[in-house]
Design a protein around this motif. Sequence first.
Motif: not given
Length: 262
Positions: A205-210, A217-220
Motif C-alpha cells: 500500500a502507498d498509504t495505511v489508514v488505521a 487513529v492514524a494515516s500515512g
Amino acid sequence: MDLRVEQLTAGYDGRTVVDAVDLVVESGQVVAVVGPNGCGKSTLLRTMARLHTPRAGRVLAGGADIASLGRREMAHRVALLPQSPQAPEAVTVAGLVRYGRHPHQGLFRQWSREDERAVERALDATGTTALAERRLDELSGGQRQRCWLAMALAQETPLLLLDEPTSALDIGHAVEVLELVRSIAASGRTIVMVLHDLAGAARYADTVVALLDGRVVASGPPRTTIGTDLVRELYGIETEILFASSDGAPVVVPAGRAAPAV
C-alpha cells in the motif's frame, strides 16, 4: 480518478460504526485500511460503494458526490469486491468475468465486441485466460480470488474497493493477489482495500489508514505509520518492528499481550 471521503458517519440500528472519517486517495494509489475486527472497516467500504446510506458526510468519486449519481454512472465509477462473494453454481471463469460487464448493458446496448475485449483484457491482466472455460468451484482459493478480481476489472471502473482480498489465502496466494493489486494500480486505477495482514499492507500500500472504534487513529505511509504504539493501540499486543532489507517495509513481529493499563 481520485476518491475523497469527508466526515463520513454510518451505522446500524442506532449504533455508530463509522464516525466522522476523512480520507483522500489520489488517482493510481493503493490505500490499505487496517484495524481490529468490528472497528468499521467493511462498513466504511460498503458506504463508499453506496451499499449503505451514511448518516452524515459524503463520498466524492472524481469530484462527484456519489449520492447524486445514477445507478449506471455509479457502476461506471466504482466497483466493489466484497469479502465473501457468491457465484452461481457451476459458473465458468469466463461466465463469472462477463458479469462485470452488466453495468454496460441496457435496453439499447446489448453484448458487443467491446464487452468481449474487456473480458479478454481482464482475464489477461489477472493471468486467468487459461482458466476461462474451467468451473470456478474447481479452482484453488488463489485462482478463484484472481477470477473475482478479473470480474471487477471487467467492469472497467477507475475506482476499486476490495474487502479482504487475501482472506483465507495461504501466504503464497496472498502475495500473488497483492502483487496483482499493485499491478492494477500501476495501470492507473485507484484502489482501497481492507486488510488484516499488516505486513501485506506495509509492503503493497502507498498509504495505511488505521481504524479503531470507527475513527481514523492514524494515516500515512506505512514506514512512518506502522509502529509499536499503533499496533498496541489497535490490537492490545506488544511487538517488535523490523525493516525488510530489500525495501525498508516494516514487518510486525508479535511479542505477547500488552500489559493492562493502570
